[in-house]
Design a protein around this motif. Structure first.
Motif: not given
Length: 296
Positions: A176-188
């Protein structure tokens, strides 16, 4: 397969028109499609041990675990809020813990955070963890040996189970902490969550009854759990959490409780399913190896 067919036959005859025709087609398909045969055998094994009932029992134990955990987390977040100026509810949302349980506890706390709440929650959490561990032990014993006789609680596996459980919760928070920052961050983040959750559940599975299976035999169930938990967490983050925020005024505490129990029931289903998948695949491999030795 033959030992498990009567249950399937009874259900097919009770639900389908012209059951004999459908049964004949199913049997031909099972002989020609190993994946279908595996799926049917897995469903039959799950039904045999009462997978749905076990999942419901696990959901209740998980609720007993998450309630003191929520109080413990809120008390910690209350200390953090004194330095950040944010409320525990805001902090939990910021780190991605949509908190189907924690949000309700944070709202009820109303700014009162006591050291005694922290201490009592910690003690109750330890007891609830032991109860949950015992329940998961029984589920795996039933899935693997169709008997709860192998479900013996020992101190070292219990400690490791508690540690692995905290790791799993930390992974959910990090997701939850890293979601929503960028599409790449979400996929990783999603890929990393599946891999780490599967690895963590593999370690937990080694602490539970698993007959003579090796760690490689437990990988399918671990992957099933990791992928399933990602789906459940995504469901919590994007659907149940928002519904809870939007409908609390309409349905109140009962609506929040229903959302929590639905989520926990799905997690209970994953725990039972991972054990059943591993046990079924292991038995099938054992039968195949025995047949090859008999022919050889």
């Amino acid at each position: 397969m033959s030992d498990q067919e009567p249950g399937l036959v009874a259900r097919v005859k009770g639900r389908l028109p012209q059951p004999d025709v459908w049964l004949a087609r199913l049997e031909r398909a099972r002989r020609s499609i190993p994946l279908l045969d595996t799926a049917v055998e897995t469903v039959e094994r799950d039904a045999e041990i009462g997978g749905g009932i076990l999942a419901g029992a696990l959901a209740y134990r998980l609720f007993l675990f998450f309630l003191p955990f929520a109080f413990l987390l809120v008390s910690v977040l209350g200390l953090v809020s004194q330095t950040t100026g944010a409320t525990p509810r805001e902090i939990s949302r910021d780190v991605g813990l949509v908190a189907l349980v924690t949000n309700e506890v944070a709202a009820t706390a109303d700014g009162h955070y006591s050291v005694w709440v922290f201490v009592v929650s910690l003690v109750v959490l330890a007891y609830a963890t032991r109860v949950l561990f015992r329940s998961v032990l029984i589920v795996h014993a039933l899935a693997w040996e169709r008997s709860a006789a192998a479900a013996k609680t020992r101190w070292r596996p219990f400690r490791l189970f508690g540690l692995a459980l905290m790791v799993e919760l930390a992974l959910a928070i990090l997701l939850g902490a890293v979601r929503g920052h960028s599409f790449v961050d979400d996929v990783l983040a999603l890929a990393g969550f599946v891999v780490l959750s599967a690895a963590n559940w593999l370690c937990i599975s080694l602490l539970l009854p698993h007959a003579s299976a090796t760690w490689t035999d437990l990988i399918p169930g671990a992957v099933f759990f990791g992928v399933g938990l990602l789906i459940v967490n995504t469901f919590n983050l994007y659907i149940l959490g928002r519904l809870q925020e939007q409908r609390t005024s309409t349905y109140g505490t009962l609506g929040a409780a229903a959302a929590v129990l639905l989520s926990l029931l799905l997690i209970g289903r994953l725990i039972v399913g991972s054990a059943v998948v591993n046990a079924t695949l292991f038995d099938r491999r054992a039968r195949a190896d025995a047949a090859e030795e008999a022919i050889g």
